[in-house]
Write a protein that holds these residues in place. Structure first.
Motif, mmCIF file in Angstrom:
data_model
loop_
_atom_site.group_PDB
_atom_site.id
_atom_site.type_symbol
_atom_site.label_atom_id
_atom_site.label_comp_id
_atom_site.label_asym_id
_atom_site.label_seq_id
_atom_site.Cartn_x
_atom_site.Cartn_y
_atom_site.Cartn_z
ATOM 1 N N LYS A 210 65.498 53.728 25.317
ATOM 2 C CA LYS A 210 66.962 54.079 25.466
ATOM 3 C C LYS A 210 67.555 54.214 24.238
ATOM 4 O O LYS A 210 68.589 54.271 24.104
ATOM 5 C CB LYS A 210 67.775 52.866 26.141
ATOM 6 N N VAL A 211 66.751 54.934 23.181
ATOM 7 C CA VAL A 211 67.179 55.267 21.902
ATOM 8 C C VAL A 211 68.009 56.643 22.037
ATOM 9 O O VAL A 211 68.898 56.589 21.296
ATOM 10 C CB VAL A 211 65.990 55.415 20.979
ATOM 11 N N LEU A 212 67.619 57.415 23.103
ATOM 12 C CA LEU A 212 68.775 58.321 23.629
ATOM 13 C C LEU A 212 69.010 58.507 24.928
ATOM 14 O O LEU A 212 67.975 58.315 25.665
ATOM 15 C CB LEU A 212 68.082 59.592 23.035
ATOM 16 N N GLN A 213 70.238 58.592 25.460
ATOM 17 C CA GLN A 213 70.296 59.084 26.727
ATOM 18 C C GLN A 213 69.813 60.230 27.178
ATOM 19 O O GLN A 213 69.795 61.149 26.530
ATOM 20 C CB GLN A 213 71.975 58.875 27.346
ATOM 21 N N THR A 214 69.126 60.140 28.317
ATOM 22 C CA THR A 214 68.572 61.405 28.922
ATOM 23 C C THR A 214 69.348 62.626 28.791
ATOM 24 O O THR A 214 69.004 63.624 28.313
ATOM 25 C CB THR A 214 68.018 61.285 30.204
ATOM 26 N N ARG A 215 70.604 62.506 29.313
ATOM 27 C CA ARG A 215 71.445 63.545 29.460
ATOM 28 C C ARG A 215 71.587 64.166 27.799
ATOM 29 O O ARG A 215 71.818 65.483 27.632
ATOM 30 C CB ARG A 215 72.694 63.376 30.158
ATOM 31 N N SER A 216 71.772 63.442 26.794
ATOM 32 C CA SER A 216 72.065 63.704 25.547
ATOM 33 C C SER A 216 70.963 64.757 25.232
ATOM 34 O O SER A 216 70.977 65.805 24.427
ATOM 35 C CB SER A 216 72.084 62.934 24.822
ATOM 36 N N VAL A 217 69.842 64.604 25.611
ATOM 37 C CA VAL A 217 68.414 65.345 25.290
ATOM 38 C C VAL A 217 68.515 66.711 25.898
ATOM 39 O O VAL A 217 68.354 67.816 25.341
ATOM 40 C CB VAL A 217 67.253 64.598 25.481
ATOM 41 N N GLU A 218 69.028 66.345 27.264
ATOM 42 C CA GLU A 218 69.170 67.776 28.095
ATOM 43 C C GLU A 218 70.135 68.606 27.430
ATOM 44 O O GLU A 218 69.796 69.949 27.308
ATOM 45 C CB GLU A 218 69.555 67.566 29.330
ATOM 46 N N LEU A 219 71.104 68.124 27.002
ATOM 47 C CA LEU A 219 72.317 69.148 26.701
ATOM 48 C C LEU A 219 71.871 69.605 24.968
ATOM 49 O O LEU A 219 72.105 70.716 24.899
ATOM 50 C CB LEU A 219 73.594 68.189 26.445
ATOM 51 N N ALA A 220 71.206 68.638 24.331
ATOM 52 C CA ALA A 220 70.696 69.252 22.920
ATOM 53 C C ALA A 220 69.663 70.455 23.069
ATOM 54 O O ALA A 220 69.749 71.260 22.241
ATOM 55 C CB ALA A 220 70.097 68.269 22.269
ATOM 56 N N MET A 221 68.918 70.313 24.267
ATOM 57 C CA MET A 221 67.850 71.358 24.333
ATOM 58 C C MET A 221 68.646 72.421 24.997
ATOM 59 O O MET A 221 68.198 73.848 24.396
ATOM 60 C CB MET A 221 66.934 70.873 25.500
ATOM 61 N N ARG A 222 69.577 72.383 25.748
ATOM 62 C CA ARG A 222 70.161 73.732 26.365
ATOM 63 C C ARG A 222 70.872 74.336 25.340
ATOM 64 O O ARG A 222 70.995 75.630 25.274
ATOM 65 C CB ARG A 222 70.984 73.204 27.518
#
Ligand code: ADP
Ligand code: ASP
Ligand code: MG
Length: 412
Positions: A210-222
């Protein structure tokens, strides 16, 4: 003008002293010449308390009112942070999600961000404001109601702001000093990573880290956001913490990069359902409509035209799942003898892009669990992860055994 986004999680704003400490961190960045957008979570424990009140009041709650209640924790910390900065003579102002406005879908409880108009905040920066403090986790739906972005959603608020404002970086301040090979709280040998690939972080997050919410990583990647995780409890340099970055920018190449776990899982089995075309749709359609996030699915071998269907979902959705299945049965859409619920399971997963080129990771995983006498109930795999469902009481043991088995305490 360079904008920096800084997000402070619950433990980093747990009381007014911690808020003061976080405000000082923001002041350091202002002194470097940045305009700063600070995203705050609710004080640690606050959102859990609010969710508890909602569930106690209405077990199958209306998600709009869940959002009305649970979004409130962030309002408090945003206002306090702005006040603290003003006390330090730093021009600061707070914004709730609807004021920005942070526009979302109307999927209450797990809304998606649609757009973040930047005018209001940019105008304030032009007028001399130095820090915009924004309440994380919340937005506004097209119908004009408050929405929330799902648990851990302030991370996503932060990354979305970094993308919308073209920030130089998005720093996620939390209670650990970076992303580790597994949760350092349950595995003493966990090793901090200097860098981790977006894809691996995405899998780890979606599998429970839970250190990062999944969607935050998705957005950062995109949106190619420079995303960093670091501790709010230590003095920091520009190199501190863990950088989440492209695969090409990483030298390490362990087959397995990390181990994730999800504690609050439930396993449900529909006994003796008809083994006929359309049965899966008849079961999982109503579950989806009821907002149940089904994860693993296993259909057993059928006998006499009947089969058992097993699936897993988060523990707090069991009530909804049971309700949806009972209703489908009452409508005559499906038939089953019994719905057996096991609320004592956990999911443990190994993740690594190296799995694409290393064979035998699954066998090694199962062997390590067998050596500890851990029984596997359900298995799922994808290109870069393997997950197993096990009894929750063996979860920590399994995480530690897998961390050892894949030699994660040492860099590749
Ligand atoms: P915040 O309130 O700052 O958002 P969270 O509790 O949401 O903090 O996330 C930080 C926690 O994530 C850590 O305290 C740690 O226990 C947990 N965690 C799980 N997996 C990992 C991992 N691989 N690396 C670092 N922390 C992890
Ligand atoms: N306060 C919310 C939660 O606990 C959002 C967040 O902290 O990211 O889920
Ligand atoms: Mg969090």
């Amino acid at each position: 003008m360079s904008i920096l986004v800084m997000k402070f999680g619950g433990t980093s704003v747990a009381n007014v002293d911690r808020i003061a400490r976080a405000a000082k961190r923001a002041a350091v960045e202002v002194a470097k010449g940045h305009d700063v957008i600070v995203i705050v979570s609710a004080m640690a424990g606050e959102t859990n308390k609010l969710v508890g009140w909602v569930q106690d009041t209405s077990p199958l709650y209306d998600a709009r009112e869940y959002d009305a209640v649970t979004s409130s924790g962030e309002n408090v910390t945003a206002g306090l942070m702005a006040l603290r900065l003003q006390e330090m003579d730093i021009p600061a102002r707070s914004w709730q999600g609807w004021q920005v406005p942070l526009l979302t879908t109307s999927a209450h409880g797990s809304a998606r961000i649609e757009a973040i108009p930047t005018e209001n905040i940019l105008r304030k920066f032009d007028e001399g404001m130095k820090v915009a403090v924004v309440a994380g986790f919340q937005g506004i739906s097209p119908e004009g109601r408050i929405t929330t972005l799902g648990r851990g959603g302030s991370d996503t608020t932060a990354v979305a702001f970094a993308a919308a404002f073209d920030a130089v970086r998005c720093d996620i301040y939390t209670d650990v000093d970076g992303v580790y090979t597994t949760d350092p709280r349950i595995c003493a040998k966990a090793r901090k990573l200097d860098r981790i690939a977006f894809e691996e972080m995405l899998e780890l997050a979606s599998l429970g880290a839970k250190v990062l919410q999944t969607r935050s990583v998705e957005l950062a990647m995109r949106y190619k956001v420079k995303l960093r995780v670091l501790s709010s409890f230590e003095e920091q340099t520009d190199e501190a913490g863990t950088l989440v970055c492209d695969e090409e920018d990483i030298m390490e190449s362990n087959a397995v990069a990390g181990v994730a776990y999800s504690r609050d899982e439930a396993k449900l089995t529909l006994m003796a359902v008809a083994d006929r075309p359309g049965i899966a749709a008849a079961i999982f359609g109503p579950l989806a409509e009821a907002g149940v996030n089904v994860d693993m699915i296993v259909q057993n071998i059928s006998e006499g035209g009947r089969t058992d269907m097993t699936f897993s979902c988060p523990n707090d959705q069991v009530l909804r799942a049971q309700h949806a299945m009972d209703e489908a049965k009452a409508r005559g859409d499906i038939g089953f003898d019994d719905l057996v619920v096991d609320q004592g399971v956990a999911k443990v997963s190994v993740v690594g892009i190296g799995m694409r080129s290393h064979a035998g990771v699954a066998a090694q995983m199962f062997k390590a669990l067998a050596a500890e006498n851990v029984n596997i109930k359900v298995i799922t795999t994808s290109e870069i992860k393997i997950s197993v469902l096990i009894d929750r009481k063996y979860m920590e043991l399994a995480v530690q055994a897998l961390h050892d088995a894949f030699g994660l305490e040492k860099a590749a």
